[in-house]
Scaffold this motif. Structure first.
Motif, PDB file in Angstrom:
ATOM      1  N   VAL A   5       5.579   3.558  -5.647  1.00 55.34           N
ATOM      2  CA  VAL A   5       4.414   2.760  -5.411  1.00 55.34           C
ATOM      3  C   VAL A   5       4.577   1.563  -6.094  1.00 55.34           C
ATOM      4  CG1 VAL A   5       1.761   2.947  -5.175  1.00 55.34           C
ATOM      5  CG2 VAL A   5       3.209   4.983  -4.749  1.00 55.34           C
ATOM      6  N   LEU A   6       3.917   0.626  -5.271  1.00 56.22           N
ATOM      7  CA  LEU A   6       3.945  -0.782  -6.182  1.00 56.22           C
ATOM      8  C   LEU A   6       2.247  -1.237  -6.175  1.00 56.22           C
ATOM      9  CD1 LEU A   6       4.885  -3.591  -7.029  1.00 56.22           C
ATOM     10  CD2 LEU A   6       4.424  -4.459  -4.794  1.00 56.22           C
ATOM     11  N   GLU A   7       1.974  -1.167  -7.627  1.00 52.48           N
ATOM     12  CA  GLU A   7       0.511  -1.274  -7.728  1.00 52.48           C
ATOM     13  C   GLU A   7       0.024  -2.738  -8.480  1.00 52.48           C
ATOM     14  OE1 GLU A   7      -0.120   1.926 -10.596  1.00 52.48           O
ATOM     15  OE2 GLU A   7      -0.751   3.276  -8.976  1.00 52.48           O
ATOM     16  N   PRO A  55       1.154  -8.460  -0.786  1.00 53.72           N
ATOM     17  CA  PRO A  55       1.132  -7.153   0.061  1.00 53.72           C
ATOM     18  C   PRO A  55      -0.440  -6.650  -0.319  1.00 53.72           C
ATOM     19  CG  PRO A  55       2.296  -6.886  -1.950  1.00 53.72           C
ATOM     20  CD  PRO A  55       2.069  -8.260  -1.833  1.00 53.72           C
ATOM     21  N   LYS A  56      -0.948  -5.565   0.516  1.00 50.08           N
ATOM     22  CA  LYS A  56      -2.030  -4.824  -0.162  1.00 50.08           C
ATOM     23  C   LYS A  56      -1.608  -4.176  -1.475  1.00 50.08           C
ATOM     24  CE  LYS A  56      -1.369  -0.600   2.357  1.00 50.08           C
ATOM     25  NZ  LYS A  56      -1.902   0.258   1.284  1.00 50.08           N
ATOM     26  N   LEU A  57      -2.379  -3.940  -2.179  1.00 51.95           N
ATOM     27  CA  LEU A  57      -2.156  -3.185  -3.420  1.00 51.95           C
ATOM     28  C   LEU A  57      -3.073  -1.902  -3.564  1.00 51.95           C
ATOM     29  CD1 LEU A  57      -1.166  -6.103  -5.853  1.00 51.95           C
ATOM     30  CD2 LEU A  57       0.552  -4.496  -4.709  1.00 51.95           C
ATOM     31  N   PRO A  58      -2.478  -0.721  -4.012  1.00 55.69           N
ATOM     32  CA  PRO A  58      -1.024  -0.266  -4.126  1.00 55.69           C
ATOM     33  C   PRO A  58      -0.655  -0.254  -2.501  1.00 55.69           C
ATOM     34  CG  PRO A  58      -2.461   1.560  -4.393  1.00 55.69           C
ATOM     35  CD  PRO A  58      -3.458   0.264  -4.215  1.00 55.69           C
ATOM     36  N   VAL A  59       0.715  -0.331  -2.750  1.00 56.55           N
ATOM     37  CA  VAL A  59       1.341  -0.151  -1.315  1.00 56.55           C
ATOM     38  C   VAL A  59       2.598   0.409  -1.628  1.00 56.55           C
ATOM     39  CG1 VAL A  59       2.615  -2.486  -1.435  1.00 56.55           C
ATOM     40  CG2 VAL A  59       2.210  -1.398   0.867  1.00 56.55           C
ATOM     41  N   PHE A 111      -1.085  -9.561  12.995  1.00 54.47           N
ATOM     42  CA  PHE A 111       0.457  -8.564  12.809  1.00 54.47           C
ATOM     43  C   PHE A 111       0.213  -8.157  11.556  1.00 54.47           C
ATOM     44  CE2 PHE A 111       4.556  -8.349  11.255  1.00 54.47           C
ATOM     45  CZ  PHE A 111       5.277  -8.257  12.143  1.00 54.47           C
ATOM     46  N   LYS A 112       0.379  -6.807  11.623  1.00 49.91           N
ATOM     47  CA  LYS A 112       0.430  -5.951  10.473  1.00 49.91           C
ATOM     48  C   LYS A 112       2.017  -5.413  10.137  1.00 49.91           C
ATOM     49  CE  LYS A 112      -3.970  -5.352   9.401  1.00 49.91           C
ATOM     50  NZ  LYS A 112      -4.546  -6.418  10.570  1.00 49.91           N
ATOM     51  N   ALA A 113       2.488  -6.018   8.866  1.00 47.44           N
ATOM     52  CA  ALA A 113       3.897  -5.508   8.562  1.00 47.44           C
ATOM     53  C   ALA A 113       3.956  -4.230   7.802  1.00 47.44           C
ATOM     54  CB  ALA A 113       4.372  -6.486   7.443  1.00 47.44           C
ATOM     55  N   THR A 114       4.961  -3.610   8.107  1.00 44.70           N
ATOM     56  CA  THR A 114       5.260  -2.294   7.718  1.00 44.70           C
ATOM     57  C   THR A 114       5.691  -2.318   6.165  1.00 44.70           C
ATOM     58  OG1 THR A 114       6.007  -1.512   9.816  1.00 44.70           O
ATOM     59  CG2 THR A 114       7.008  -0.068   7.793  1.00 44.70           C
ATOM     60  N   GLY A 115       5.254  -1.651   5.381  1.00 43.07           N
ATOM     61  CA  GLY A 115       5.426  -1.570   3.761  1.00 43.07           C
ATOM     62  C   GLY A 115       4.998  -2.996   3.165  1.00 43.07           C
ATOM     63  N   CYS A 116       4.019  -3.553   3.657  1.00 46.68           N
ATOM     64  CA  CYS A 116       3.353  -4.689   3.539  1.00 46.68           C
ATOM     65  C   CYS A 116       1.924  -4.651   3.310  1.00 46.68           C
ATOM     66  CB  CYS A 116       4.093  -5.897   3.929  1.00 46.68           C
ATOM     67  SG  CYS A 116       3.163  -7.483   3.146  1.00 46.68           S
ATOM     68  N   ASP A 117       1.441  -4.755   4.780  1.00 47.35           N
ATOM     69  CA  ASP A 117      -0.036  -4.568   5.030  1.00 47.35           C
ATOM     70  C   ASP A 117      -0.326  -3.086   5.382  1.00 47.35           C
ATOM     71  OD1 ASP A 117      -0.213  -7.315   5.272  1.00 47.35           O
ATOM     72  OD2 ASP A 117       1.026  -7.117   7.211  1.00 47.35           O
ATOM     73  N   GLU A 118       0.688  -2.200   5.565  1.00 43.04           N
ATOM     74  CA  GLU A 118       0.586  -0.771   5.808  1.00 43.04           C
ATOM     75  C   GLU A 118       1.594  -0.074   5.073  1.00 43.04           C
ATOM     76  OE1 GLU A 118      -2.093   0.555   7.090  1.00 43.04           O
ATOM     77  OE2 GLU A 118      -3.083  -1.085   8.101  1.00 43.04           O
ATOM     78  N   ASP A 119       1.316   1.070   4.648  1.00 43.46           N
ATOM     79  CA  ASP A 119       2.211   1.795   3.709  1.00 43.46           C
ATOM     80  C   ASP A 119       3.703   2.108   4.654  1.00 43.46           C
ATOM     81  OD1 ASP A 119       1.071   2.030   1.635  1.00 43.46           O
ATOM     82  OD2 ASP A 119       0.019   3.921   1.817  1.00 43.46           O
ATOM     83  N   GLY A 120       4.840   1.929   3.904  1.00 46.21           N
ATOM     84  CA  GLY A 120       5.952   1.969   4.726  1.00 46.21           C
ATOM     85  C   GLY A 120       7.045   3.260   3.962  1.00 46.21           C
TER      86      GLY A 120
END
Length: 337
Positions: A5-7, A55-59, A111-120
């Motif tokens: 997880v990136l916080e 990115p969203k945080l945490p992600v 546009f939502k990006a995987t692992g950036c705007d939503e968890d990947g």
């Protein structure tokens, strides 16, 4: 489940990803739950960690995902439990704006990006709408298939945007995960084209891989190629290759910049040297589902053979740092589970 997880925004050197136990996501209507077996490591994740792409945080990072359908949400019809699927950078779009309606969903404002705007995929499980997942050809192992989901698919989009014709000379600036797959596509789709490869250092690992894959000429960025080229694709994180590619382009040539972000500014240019004579510059922005679907068919026909360096999920920080420093060739892949 376990997840890296990136916080916080930080330098990759600070090893900011933390191994945590988090809840397994529950699929909603028309969503599938995927048990992840492999996830590629992409330079875009470095941009997210260091804040160039917010990115969203945490992600939970990761958008080159291969796994198996574990559970179906209400109304799912495309896959069944146990099917092998892949997930790419495109997580979702609005499906109703003018860009979505005319086949340019990569430019959708929502546009939502995987692992950036939503968890990947740096995790044991993830969920996604079933129409944003893809069946994976049997010819690929899980580890081989992972880099196809972004490095391969976005490279294929760059070739489409470049509008390459068989017999044209093509330059590749940078020879990492994407370019080493693009090279194989070029050799298959454009067998009469010459490929010139520019790398950071002479006789480095990317140079050796380019030679192994049949490059017609290999040099360092800044060197003169044996001939001017009609098309060029830049996959580097730095600015200078843009000027170098434009300087060496043939009249009427086109440069495609295949990068979400540049780590440094593109230097100022001399119009008469770099842009005159109807030279073009285009960027690659995100990706469409069509790109992924078409590329997977081509990849199966060839078949593509990605060169991969395998890491454990817990080694994600090491994998990203090694990628940033250019310490391995081909594509990095996390083995999960």
């Amino acid at each position: 489940m376990k997840a890296m997880v990136l916080e916080r925004i930080a330098k990759v050197e600070d090893e900011p990803l933390q191994l945590k136990d988090v809840e397994i996501p529950e699929p909603s209507k028309r969503e599938i739950l995927i048990r992840i077996s492999a996830c590629g490591v992409c330079r875009t994740e470095i941009d997210e960690i260091e804040g160039r792409r917010k990115p969203k945080l945490p992600v939970i990072l990761g958008h080159e995902i291969i796994g198996y359908v574990e559970k179906l949400g209400e109304g799912c019809k495309r896959f069944k439990v146990g099917d092998r699927v892949g997930v790419a950078w495109i997580y979702s779009t609005c499906n109703r704006c003018r860009f979505c309606m005319d086949g340019r969903e990569n430019l959708c404002q929502d546009f939502k990006a995987t692992g950036c705007d939503e968890d990947g995929g740096y995790a044991e499980y993830m969920k996604i709408r079933e129409d944003y997942a893809y069946p994976i050809p049997d010819v690929f192992s899980d580890l081989e298939a992972a880099p196809l989901m972004c490095a391969g698919a976005i490279g294929y989009r760059a070739l489409r945007i470049a509008d390459v014709k068989d017999g044209e000379r093509i330059a590749l600036y940078g020879f990492g995960a994407s370019a080493h797959i693009v090279m194989q596509v070029i050799k298959y789709l454009y067998p009469n084209s010459k490929v010139f490869v520019f790398t950071k250092r002479k006789n480095d690992e990317p140079s050796k891989l380019a030679s192994k894959l049949g490059a017609d000429w290999i040099g360092m960025t800044g060197e003169e190629p044996p001939e001017r080229f009609e098309k060029a694709i830049d996959t580097t994180p730095v600015g200078l290759p843009v000027l170098e590619a434009l300087r060496n382009l043939e009249r009427g040539g086109r440069l495609v910049i295949n990068a979400i972000r540049k780590e440094e500014a593109i230097p100022s240019m001399d119009y008469s040297v770099h842009l005159w004579n109807e030279k073009e510059v285009k960027s690659v922005a995100n990706i469409t589902r069509r790109d992924v679907e078409e590329f997977l068919k081509v990849a199966e026909e060839i078949p593509i053979k990605p060169e991969v360096r395998v890491f454990r999920l817990e080694e994600a920080n090491d994998a990203l740092l090694m990628l940033k420093r250019g310490m391995y060739r081909g594509a990095g892949v996390l083995r999960i589970g």
